[in-house]
Structures are given as C-alpha cells and as structure tokens.
Design a protein around this motif. Structure first.
Motif, PDB file in Angstrom:
ATOM      1  N   ASP A 199      66.089  34.134  38.350  1.00  6.29           N
ATOM      2  CA  ASP A 199      67.287  34.115  37.501  1.00  6.29           C
ATOM      3  C   ASP A 199      68.494  34.160  38.419  1.00  6.29           C
ATOM      4  OD1 ASP A 199      66.417  34.231  34.665  1.00  6.29           O
ATOM      5  OD2 ASP A 199      65.461  36.098  35.297  1.00  6.29           O
ATOM      6  N   ALA A 200      69.332  33.131  38.369  1.00  4.52           N
ATOM      7  CA  ALA A 200      70.507  33.076  39.235  1.00  4.52           C
ATOM      8  C   ALA A 200      71.752  32.796  38.409  1.00  4.52           C
ATOM      9  CB  ALA A 200      70.341  32.001  40.309  1.00  4.52           C
ATOM     10  N   ARG A 201      72.793  33.577  38.676  1.00  6.13           N
ATOM     11  CA  ARG A 201      74.114  33.318  38.097  1.00  6.13           C
ATOM     12  C   ARG A 201      74.927  32.668  39.211  1.00  6.13           C
ATOM     13  NH1 ARG A 201      77.225  34.872  33.783  1.00  6.13           N
ATOM     14  NH2 ARG A 201      79.438  35.280  34.137  1.00  6.13           N
ATOM     15  N   ALA A 202      74.983  31.347  39.173  1.00 10.15           N
ATOM     16  CA  ALA A 202      75.486  30.593  40.318  1.00 10.15           C
ATOM     17  C   ALA A 202      76.874  30.012  40.079  1.00 10.15           C
ATOM     18  CB  ALA A 202      74.519  29.466  40.655  1.00 10.15           C
ATOM     19  N   HIS A 203      77.581  29.781  41.172  1.00  4.67           N
ATOM     20  CA  HIS A 203      78.863  29.081  41.145  1.00  4.67           C
ATOM     21  C   HIS A 203      78.758  27.720  41.820  1.00  4.67           C
ATOM     22  CE1 HIS A 203      81.853  32.131  39.680  1.00  4.67           C
ATOM     23  NE2 HIS A 203      80.784  32.892  39.857  1.00  4.67           N
ATOM     24  N   ALA A 204      77.692  27.506  42.571  1.00  8.91           N
ATOM     25  CA  ALA A 204      77.485  26.216  43.226  1.00  8.91           C
ATOM     26  C   ALA A 204      76.025  26.079  43.591  1.00  8.91           C
ATOM     27  CB  ALA A 204      78.357  26.088  44.480  1.00  8.91           C
ATOM     28  N   ALA A 205      75.550  24.844  43.531  1.00  9.62           N
ATOM     29  CA  ALA A 205      74.216  24.511  44.018  1.00  9.62           C
ATOM     30  C   ALA A 205      74.346  23.199  44.764  1.00  9.62           C
ATOM     31  CB  ALA A 205      73.228  24.384  42.866  1.00  9.62           C
ATOM     32  N   GLU A 206      73.816  23.143  45.964  1.00 15.01           N
ATOM     33  CA  GLU A 206      73.957  21.962  46.804  1.00 15.01           C
ATOM     34  C   GLU A 206      72.594  21.496  47.294  1.00 15.01           C
ATOM     35  OE1 GLU A 206      76.712  22.907  49.966  1.00 15.01           O
ATOM     36  OE2 GLU A 206      77.730  24.295  48.614  1.00 15.01           O
ATOM     37  N   ILE A 207      72.405  20.206  47.289  1.00 12.86           N
ATOM     38  CA  ILE A 207      71.197  19.599  47.831  1.00 12.86           C
ATOM     39  C   ILE A 207      71.625  18.742  49.015  1.00 12.86           C
ATOM     40  CG2 ILE A 207      69.149  18.240  47.325  1.00 12.86           C
ATOM     41  CD1 ILE A 207      69.977  18.642  44.301  1.00 12.86           C
ATOM     42  N   ALA A 208      71.491  19.297  50.212  1.00 14.88           N
ATOM     43  CA  ALA A 208      71.924  18.563  51.399  1.00 14.88           C
ATOM     44  C   ALA A 208      70.856  17.589  51.871  1.00 14.88           C
ATOM     45  CB  ALA A 208      72.288  19.533  52.521  1.00 14.88           C
ATOM     46  N   GLY A 209      69.640  17.762  51.383  1.00  8.40           N
ATOM     47  CA  GLY A 209      68.560  16.852  51.740  1.00  8.40           C
ATOM     48  C   GLY A 209      68.174  15.993  50.552  1.00  8.40           C
ATOM     49  N   SER A 210      67.036  16.298  49.948  1.00  5.42           N
ATOM     50  CA  SER A 210      66.574  15.541  48.785  1.00  5.42           C
ATOM     51  C   SER A 210      65.902  16.485  47.807  1.00  5.42           C
ATOM     52  CB  SER A 210      65.584  14.449  49.208  1.00  5.42           C
ATOM     53  OG  SER A 210      64.442  15.026  49.823  1.00  5.42           O
ATOM     54  N   MET A 211      65.776  16.037  46.566  1.00  9.50           N
ATOM     55  CA  MET A 211      65.134  16.845  45.541  1.00  9.50           C
ATOM     56  C   MET A 211      64.419  15.933  44.562  1.00  9.50           C
ATOM     57  SD  MET A 211      66.866  19.915  43.322  1.00  9.50           S
ATOM     58  CE  MET A 211      65.863  21.263  42.688  1.00  9.50           C
ATOM     59  N   GLU A 212      63.145  16.211  44.313  1.00  9.58           N
ATOM     60  CA  GLU A 212      62.356  15.455  43.361  1.00  9.58           C
ATOM     61  C   GLU A 212      62.320  16.213  42.044  1.00  9.58           C
ATOM     62  OE1 GLU A 212      58.523  14.657  44.967  1.00  9.58           O
ATOM     63  OE2 GLU A 212      59.298  13.825  46.835  1.00  9.58           O
ATOM     64  N   LEU A 213      62.844  15.590  40.989  1.00 11.05           N
ATOM     65  CA  LEU A 213      62.969  16.247  39.690  1.00 11.05           C
ATOM     66  C   LEU A 213      62.150  15.484  38.644  1.00 11.05           C
ATOM     67  CD1 LEU A 213      66.800  16.914  39.821  1.00 11.05           C
ATOM     68  CD2 LEU A 213      65.024  18.660  39.922  1.00 11.05           C
ATOM     69  N   PRO A 214      60.910  15.832  38.444  1.00 10.69           N
ATOM     70  CA  PRO A 214      60.101  15.147  37.428  1.00 10.69           C
ATOM     71  C   PRO A 214      60.600  15.457  36.020  1.00 10.69           C
ATOM     72  CG  PRO A 214      58.927  17.052  38.285  1.00 10.69           C
ATOM     73  CD  PRO A 214      60.142  16.887  39.139  1.00 10.69           C
ATOM     74  N   GLY A 215      60.693  14.424  35.200  1.00  8.88           N
ATOM     75  CA  GLY A 215      61.105  14.624  33.812  1.00  8.88           C
ATOM     76  C   GLY A 215      62.509  15.157  33.655  1.00  8.88           C
ATOM     77  N   LEU A 216      63.447  14.725  34.516  1.00  5.38           N
ATOM     78  CA  LEU A 216      64.830  15.205  34.428  1.00  5.38           C
ATOM     79  C   LEU A 216      65.432  14.870  33.070  1.00  5.38           C
ATOM     80  CD1 LEU A 216      67.423  16.362  35.719  1.00  5.38           C
ATOM     81  CD2 LEU A 216      67.905  14.057  36.562  1.00  5.38           C
ATOM     82  N   ASN A 217      66.075  15.862  32.457  1.00  6.69           N
ATOM     83  CA  ASN A 217      66.677  15.674  31.142  1.00  6.69           C
ATOM     84  C   ASN A 217      68.018  16.387  31.089  1.00  6.69           C
ATOM     85  OD1 ASN A 217      67.101  15.072  28.438  1.00  6.69           O
ATOM     86  ND2 ASN A 217      65.815  16.719  27.687  1.00  6.69           N
ATOM     87  N   LEU A 218      69.059  15.663  30.701  1.00  7.19           N
ATOM     88  CA  LEU A 218      70.409  16.240  30.523  1.00  7.19           C
ATOM     89  C   LEU A 218      70.796  16.064  29.051  1.00  7.19           C
ATOM     90  CD1 LEU A 218      72.253  14.763  33.620  1.00  7.19           C
ATOM     91  CD2 LEU A 218      71.801  17.172  33.241  1.00  7.19           C
ATOM     92  N   ARG A 219      71.258  17.147  28.454  1.00  5.91           N
ATOM     93  CA  ARG A 219      71.692  17.030  27.066  1.00  5.91           C
ATOM     94  C   ARG A 219      72.806  18.036  26.774  1.00  5.91           C
ATOM     95  NH1 ARG A 219      66.996  20.022  26.927  1.00  5.91           N
ATOM     96  NH2 ARG A 219      66.905  21.777  25.453  1.00  5.91           N
ATOM     97  N   VAL A 220      73.619  17.716  25.783  1.00  8.42           N
ATOM     98  CA  VAL A 220      74.705  18.588  25.363  1.00  8.42           C
ATOM     99  C   VAL A 220      74.359  19.140  23.984  1.00  8.42           C
ATOM    100  CG1 VAL A 220      77.158  18.727  24.797  1.00  8.42           C
ATOM    101  CG2 VAL A 220      76.398  17.271  26.683  1.00  8.42           C
ATOM    102  N   VAL A 221      74.479  20.462  23.814  1.00  5.01           N
ATOM    103  CA  VAL A 221      74.186  21.110  22.535  1.00  5.01           C
ATOM    104  C   VAL A 221      75.360  21.989  22.130  1.00  5.01           C
ATOM    105  CG1 VAL A 221      71.698  21.093  22.994  1.00  5.01           C
ATOM    106  CG2 VAL A 221      73.039  23.106  23.613  1.00  5.01           C
ATOM    107  N   PRO A 222      75.596  22.167  20.835  1.00  6.32           N
ATOM    108  CA  PRO A 222      76.691  23.045  20.393  1.00  6.32           C
ATOM    109  C   PRO A 222      76.357  24.508  20.648  1.00  6.32           C
ATOM    110  CG  PRO A 222      75.408  22.261  18.516  1.00  6.32           C
ATOM    111  CD  PRO A 222      74.898  21.515  19.705  1.00  6.32           C
ATOM    112  N   GLY A 223      77.402  25.314  20.837  1.00  2.00           N
ATOM    113  CA  GLY A 223      77.216  26.740  21.050  1.00  2.00           C
ATOM    114  C   GLY A 223      77.047  27.091  22.514  1.00  2.00           C
ATOM    115  N   SER A 224      76.927  28.395  22.768  1.00  2.00           N
ATOM    116  CA  SER A 224      76.732  28.903  24.131  1.00  2.00           C
ATOM    117  C   SER A 224      75.260  29.227  24.319  1.00  2.00           C
ATOM    118  CB  SER A 224      77.595  30.142  24.379  1.00  2.00           C
ATOM    119  OG  SER A 224      78.971  29.822  24.248  1.00  2.00           O
TER     120      SER A 224
END
Length: 260
Positions: A231-256
């Motif tokens: 569990d991370a409460r982050a302000h930044a995440a950086e990938i300086a190399g590479s990252m394999e993301l199987p099944g990547l999904n981005l979506r917008v939902v109402p509420g917090s």
C-alpha cells in the motif's frame, strides 16, 4: 424528424459544452506537459501530471454521457492530491530507499520543499497485480481515474503472491509505504547514509549526506526485498527502464474510489 425550438436549443448547448470541454482539457494537458518540461527526470512519470501523458479525449470521452445528460459542466482541474498504488505483493532486486524532501506544487501554484517523503527504487521489480487510484475534480464533482494491470488486487490479502508484472528501474516517491504481511530484506544495510544508496548504479534523487538510507551491503544483485500486500500513498512513480503491464485498463468513474 424536425426538432422543436427547446430541443434544438438543448442540442446546440450540449455541442458547445463538448467543444469547450475538449478545448479546456487540451489546454490543461498542454500546460501540464510544459510544467514538467522544465524539470530533469528520467523515464515515464506519474504524479503531479498524472494525466498529462494521456490524450485529452480519454477524459472527455469517459464523461461524454454525463455531459450529454447535463449532469456536468465542461472542464476539469488538477487537485494536487497524492494517488494510491496497491499490489498483492512486490519482490525486487537492486533495492534502495532514502528519506528526502522533494519539490511539490500546491494548489496555490507555489512550490514547497518541507514535506518529508520516502523515495524507493528497484533495478528489477516483480509485482503481483497493480491498482492505481487518482482522484480528480471535474466541474467541482469528484471523479477517479483507475489504472489496473495484471491479476486482481485484493486489498485484504496478506498471503503468498505470484508476480505477473515485470519492471526495470522503477521509482516511487511516497509519503506512506507499507505492507499488509511479512517483509523480507536481504543483503541490506539499514541506516546507510542516503547519498551512498544506489539503484541501477546511480544515487537516488534528493539524497543528502547523513540522511537516512537503506541500501545494499554489497555483493551480486545488491539489496533485495519481498513484501506482501503493498500500500503506497505516492506523489510520483517513474519507470526509467521498462514495464510489462498485462491487461492494462484505464477508466474514469464517478466519486472518490478507494480501490479498483
């Protein structure tokens, strides 16, 4: 079919709302990219400009139905809030950690450097699923951007895990970082001077001599870590190399949203 005057007026208003929303989103996207351009950073960056790398049409498209229904006015703004990252587990080699005080932009537009944070780096990281939650505000109403990849992340799980995401040179800047289960450290020096902690052969950004660090005791592979339930409460995440993301999904939902 001929539209009555009220319907014609409504259709015209919605058209203007969509056009205005697209313009504002594009302008915001351009502004975020311009702000990031004056800082030297390695790799792909999430955080203060989390949505800057996404086309403006993604957010507008996700909110299209709400706009058409008149539920939202067009436009959105940056809340400067941290985001959360969770995983069923993380195993990493070439691990390093320091405490630093990075520059943070506030809602008033001013930059502050008085917040102590943990900067963590992995030359090689393996994650068991990934869930990222970013809170945003659209026309004064809360919405959440959810990023998921790999296996389903179970918030209460602290058992064993099988990684399905691979990353090289992964860095997190966080105010909070914890595990829900056992954490195993190997070949590690606790309390190493921050400026002596290296990940992938380089010191971590913001390291100060005498600052707290957790680094390698030497030897092949450097320090390693395995933790269950990240569990991370982050302000930044950086990938300086590479990252394999199987099944990547981005979506917008109402509420917090609290989780994916």
């Amino acid at each position: 079919m001929k539209l009555s005057d009220p319907w014609r007026s409504t259709a015209s208003r919605l058209g203007r709302l969509r056009a205005a929303g697209a313009r504002q989103a594009a302008a915001w996207n351009e502004r975020m990219l311009a702000e990031d351009a004056d800082e030297t950073r390695r790799g792909t960056r999430w955080g203060r400009s989390t949505l800057a790398a996404l086309p403006a049409v993604v957010a507008i498209g996700a909110l299209g139905n709400a706009l058409a229904g008149g539920a939202l006015a067009a436009g959105f703004n940056v809340t400067h809030q941290p985001f959360t990252l969770t995983s069923n587990g993380v195993a990493g080699d070439g691990f390093g950690l320091i405490v630093n005080t990075p520059a943070l932009g506030g809602p008033d537009g001013k930059t502050r450097t008085d917040t102590g944070m943990t900067r963590v780096g992995f030359s090689e990281a393996r994650l068991a699923g990934l869930c990222g939650v970013v809170h945003q505000s659209f026309a004064g109403l809360p919405y959440s951007l959810l990023l998921t990849a790999g296996q389903e992340v179970k918030g209460g799980s602290d058992g064993g895990f099988t990684p399905d995401i691979a990353a090289k040179n992964l860095y997190l800047q966080a105010t909070g970082l914890q595990s829900r289960g056992a954490t195993r450290l190997e070949n590690t020096v606790i309390g190493q001077s921050a400026d002596q902690v290296e990940v992938a052969g380089e010191p971590l950004a913001g390291a100060q001599p005498g600052g707290f660090g957790l680094g390698s005791a030497g030897g092949k592979g450097g320090a390693s870590i395995s933790l269950r339930g990240l569990d991370a409460r982050a302000h930044a995440a950086e990938i300086a190399g590479s990252m394999e993301l199987p099944g990547l999904n981005l979506r917008v939902v109402p509420g917090s949203a609290k989780s994916c």
